[in-house]
Motif scaffolding. Structure first.
Motif, PDB file in Angstrom:
ATOM      1  N   UNK A 163       0.819  -1.207   0.000  1.00 49.13           N
ATOM      2  CA  UNK A 163       0.000   0.000   0.000  1.00 49.13           C
ATOM      3  C   UNK A 163       0.860   1.267   0.000  1.00 49.13           C
ATOM      4  N   UNK A 164       2.101   1.149   0.477  1.00 48.48           N
ATOM      5  CA  UNK A 164       3.002   2.300   0.548  1.00 48.48           C
ATOM      6  C   UNK A 164       4.057   2.295  -0.554  1.00 48.48           C
ATOM      7  N   UNK A 165       3.922   1.388  -1.518  1.00 47.00           N
ATOM      8  CA  UNK A 165       4.961   1.258  -2.542  1.00 47.00           C
ATOM      9  C   UNK A 165       5.105   2.521  -3.392  1.00 47.00           C
ATOM     10  N   UNK A 187      11.579  -2.453  -7.028  1.00 47.83           N
ATOM     11  CA  UNK A 187      11.162  -2.178  -5.648  1.00 47.83           C
ATOM     12  C   UNK A 187      10.157  -3.248  -5.237  1.00 47.83           C
ATOM     13  N   UNK A 188      10.629  -4.218  -4.459  1.00 49.09           N
ATOM     14  CA  UNK A 188       9.820  -5.391  -4.113  1.00 49.09           C
ATOM     15  C   UNK A 188       9.344  -5.270  -2.668  1.00 49.09           C
ATOM     16  N   UNK A 189       8.037  -5.013  -2.497  1.00 48.65           N
ATOM     17  CA  UNK A 189       7.487  -4.727  -1.185  1.00 48.65           C
ATOM     18  C   UNK A 189       6.784  -5.932  -0.567  1.00 48.65           C
ATOM     19  N   UNK A 193       3.117  -9.656  -3.650  1.00 43.21           N
ATOM     20  CA  UNK A 193       2.568 -10.933  -4.076  1.00 43.21           C
ATOM     21  C   UNK A 193       2.106 -11.667  -2.821  1.00 43.21           C
ATOM     22  N   UNK A 194       1.097 -12.530  -2.936  1.00 50.14           N
ATOM     23  CA  UNK A 194       0.560 -13.180  -1.737  1.00 50.14           C
ATOM     24  C   UNK A 194       1.615 -13.897  -0.900  1.00 50.14           C
ATOM     25  N   UNK A 195       2.610 -14.468  -1.548  1.00 57.12           N
ATOM     26  CA  UNK A 195       3.624 -15.244  -0.822  1.00 57.12           C
ATOM     27  C   UNK A 195       4.748 -14.378  -0.251  1.00 57.12           C
ATOM     28  N   UNK A 201      13.492 -14.343   1.819  1.00 59.62           N
ATOM     29  CA  UNK A 201      14.170 -15.369   1.037  1.00 59.62           C
ATOM     30  C   UNK A 201      13.555 -15.635  -0.315  1.00 59.62           C
ATOM     31  N   UNK A 202      12.207 -15.651  -0.401  1.00 55.01           N
ATOM     32  CA  UNK A 202      11.590 -15.944  -1.694  1.00 55.01           C
ATOM     33  C   UNK A 202      11.797 -14.815  -2.697  1.00 55.01           C
ATOM     34  N   UNK A 203      11.858 -13.584  -2.229  1.00 55.55           N
ATOM     35  CA  UNK A 203      12.137 -12.470  -3.136  1.00 55.55           C
ATOM     36  C   UNK A 203      13.592 -12.500  -3.600  1.00 55.55           C
ATOM     37  N   UNK A 204      14.495 -12.813  -2.686  1.00 48.08           N
ATOM     38  CA  UNK A 204      15.909 -12.940  -3.062  1.00 48.08           C
ATOM     39  C   UNK A 204      16.092 -14.047  -4.094  1.00 48.08           C
ATOM     40  N   UNK A 205      15.408 -15.176  -3.878  1.00 47.84           N
ATOM     41  CA  UNK A 205      15.529 -16.314  -4.792  1.00 47.84           C
ATOM     42  C   UNK A 205      15.001 -15.968  -6.180  1.00 47.84           C
ATOM     43  N   UNK A 206      13.933 -15.193  -6.239  1.00 47.31           N
ATOM     44  CA  UNK A 206      13.381 -14.780  -7.525  1.00 47.31           C
ATOM     45  C   UNK A 206      14.394 -13.952  -8.316  1.00 47.31           C
ATOM     46  N   UNK A 207      15.087 -13.063  -7.607  1.00 42.90           N
ATOM     47  CA  UNK A 207      16.105 -12.240  -8.266  1.00 42.90           C
ATOM     48  C   UNK A 207      17.260 -13.116  -8.729  1.00 42.90           C
TER      49      UNK A 207
END
Length: 291
Positions: A163-165, A187-189, A193-195, A201-207
């Motif tokens: 909401x603040x992105x 900018x990954x807040x 995404x729901x997960x 860790x999941x955002x780092x893994x995606x990158x």
């Protein structure tokens, strides 16, 4: 000269009238109340006013720049060896940074809490973020712009909420941070995404699937590993497990105001009162006996 009885009566009547009307101040002056204990005070004072803090932060960004240049030359280097897949050496380079107290200085919010006698709340924090008044940490803009000039994609993995992105994006862009080319969401807040919860860790893994991650920068253990959620002994073990990363491809910015270092001391039980939390923190201190 002696006053006659009529004059005496008049004087007494006048004095009584003045007391009733409030013309005579009978209030005894009292000492100003002392400020209430606040665990944020010294931390915020240091972060806002000390040159030691500014120098410390600049030192870290300077060292990170040196390591960035070295990592660009050495294609085998990665800050996320457990997440990179075979052939990662051919991927485009990227760095991952946390936002709050890593590249964004929110000490104004902490000072607000101290001066108003409040604790953190999602309501006041959201209002603060929407005001877009966060400032850049010393050397942060220069470092990220340098990385971008070397062809490195700069990702910001933050636990600011979805909401603040937009407000965060506008605040950072106004400060001069590189915000991508518009084709890649950098900018990954939290909750985007729901997960995507508090663990990163999941955002780092995606990158890491699409980029060779050269460096990671944050102010909290959780900016580097999801093992930050353990108790004090588990966190110490994880710190030692990742010893080879510190100062090489993982860089920690100082933040004495808040973080998992504090919450782990009172078991992350936010139902405890401030006084109870303070006692828990005192209990885990390793103290000299005084003998």
């Amino acid at each position: 000269m002696k006053l006659n009885s009529a004059a005496k009566k008049y004087g007494l009547s006048l004095a009584a009238a003045m007391l009733v009307s409030g013309c005579v101040n009978t209030t005894v002056p009292t000492k100003a109340e002392s400020p209430k204990p606040d665990d944020l005070l010294n931390a915020t004072l240091w972060m806002q006013n000390s040159v030691e803090y500014k120098a410390n932060v600049r030192n870290i960004f300077h060292l990170a720049k040196i390591q960035l240049d070295d990592a660009l030359k050495n294609k085998r280097r990665t800050a996320l060896p457990d997440m990179q897949k075979p052939g990662y050496m051919k991927l485009p380079p990227a760095i991952i940074l946390d936002c709050d107290e890593t590249i964004l200085d929110n000490s104004k919010y902490e000072a607000y809490l101290i001066k108003t006698g409040q604790g953190y709340s999602s309501t006041t924090w959201k209002k603060y973020v929407q005001n877009k008044v966060a400032e850049a940490m010393p050397g942060a803009v220069e470092f990220t712009r340098y990385a971008a000039s070397r062809g490195v994609e700069v990702f910001y993995v933050t636990n600011r909420k979805k909401v603040s992105e937009q407000a965060t994006y506008e605040n950072m862009r106004a400060l001069g941070f590189p915000m991508g080319n518009g084709k890649t969401d950098t900018l990954l807040t939290k909750g985007e995404k729901p997960e995507w919860g508090s663990a990163k860790g999941n955002r780092d893994a995606m990158i890491a699937k699409r980029y060779r991650v050269l460096l990671m920068l944050g102010d909290n253990f959780g900016d580097f590993t999801d093992k930050a959620s353990g108790n004090l002994k588990q966190r110490e073990a994880a710190y030692r497990e990742y010893m080879s990363h510190w100062g090489t491809d993982w860089f920690v910015l100082p933040n004495p105001a808040y973080g998992s270092f504090e919450s782990s001391a009172f078991g992350r039980n936010y139902h405890l009162s401030p006084a109870q939390r303070r006692q828990k923190k005192i209990d885990v201190l390793n103290s000299w006996s005084g003998k």
